[in-house]
Write an enzyme that holds these catalytic residues in place. Structure first.
Site, PDB file in Angstrom:
ATOM      1  N   HIS A 186      -7.308   8.958   8.330  1.00 49.08           N
ATOM      2  CA  HIS A 186      -7.318   9.599   9.627  1.00 49.08           C
ATOM      3  C   HIS A 186      -6.727   8.633  10.472  1.00 49.08           C
ATOM      4  O   HIS A 186      -7.101   7.423  11.252  1.00 49.08           O
ATOM      5  CB  HIS A 186      -8.929   9.820   9.994  1.00 49.08           C
TER       6      HIS A 186
ATOM      7  N   ARG B 178      -3.210  -8.949  -6.013  1.00 52.22           N
ATOM      8  CA  ARG B 178      -2.334  -9.595  -6.239  1.00 52.22           C
ATOM      9  C   ARG B 178      -2.234  -9.714  -7.711  1.00 52.22           C
ATOM     10  O   ARG B 178      -3.054 -10.167  -8.493  1.00 52.22           O
ATOM     11  CB  ARG B 178      -2.127 -10.978  -5.397  1.00 52.22           C
TER      12      ARG B 178
ATOM     13  N   LYS C 186      -1.609 -12.359 -13.712  1.00 53.43           N
ATOM     14  CA  LYS C 186      -1.265 -12.600 -15.163  1.00 53.43           C
ATOM     15  C   LYS C 186      -0.139 -11.672 -15.266  1.00 53.43           C
ATOM     16  O   LYS C 186      -0.030 -10.441 -14.795  1.00 53.43           O
ATOM     17  CB  LYS C 186      -2.163 -12.321 -16.272  1.00 53.43           C
TER      18      LYS C 186
END
Length: 204
Positions: free
Chosen positions: A106, A180, A183
């Protein structure tokens, strides 16, 4: 199966299977209750399954299919997916419970002249949308949120309670807010290996 689900659970399972085969024949199983809004704008592939309380909704601008779900996709309980412009979910994707995926919001909050005013009620602000693409063999953990404009590369895993607000590459494990990569899968060694951190202590 009675030992696993119990008598009442088996009743719900059978009722849901009958419901699926009558109303959504192309799907494998949809556990009731389900909430599907704008069905003609949603397309899913073979062996599609949904857990209890899932909600799929589409609000296309021009009447086209805007939610594309591939083959062998499995959604656990209470997954909520909203599509306005384009949400694409690849093949062999697994989603845990209570996941939220949306290509729209929105209002606009990009920091430019099109931004929405806080003086306008949120529900009255014009919807903005950016495509979401989730690649093949992605696994999303419990309570993950995937925000508008995001692409998640194939083979990637997103950990529990993460918020995906930026693109993620293929074949990584990503966690956090924002998510983030921590591995990356090494195809030579056949192992998931830690990604080195940069000088600020963040994973590269």
């Amino acid at each position: 199966m009675i030992k696993t689900y119990g008598i009442w659970g088996m009743f719900i399972l059978i009722r849901s299977w009958i419901f699926t085969k009558i109303f959504y024949r192309s799907a494998k199983l949809m556990l009731l209750p389900v909430d599907i809004r704008g069905r003609k704008h949603i397309k899913w592939g073979a062996n599609f399954t949904m857990g209890f309380g899932c909600r799929l909704e589409s609000y296309p601008k021009n009447g086209e299919v805007v939610l594309h779900i591939g083959d062998n996709v499995q959604l656990q309980d209470a997954v909520h997916i909203t599509a306005r412009s384009r949400v694409v979910i690849g093949n062999d994707v697994l989603m845990a419970s209570k996941i939220y995926i949306s290509d729209c919001s929105h209002g606009e909050y990009s920091g430019n002249e099109t931004d929405s005013s806080p003086m306008i009620r949120p529900g009255s602000r014009e919807l903005s949308s950016k495509d979401v693409v989730i690649g093949d063999r992605v696994w999303l953990g419990e309570f993950v949120a995937v925000l508008p404009g995001v692409t998640i590369g194939e083979g990637t895993i997103v950990g529990t309670n993460s918020v995906v607000s930026k693109d993620l590459p293929a074949n990584v494990i990503a966690v956090g807010i924002p998510a983030r990569p921590i591995k990356r899968f090494n195809f030579e060694s056949g192992r998931w290996e830690l990604i080195p951190k940069d000088p600020d202590g963040l994973f590269k």
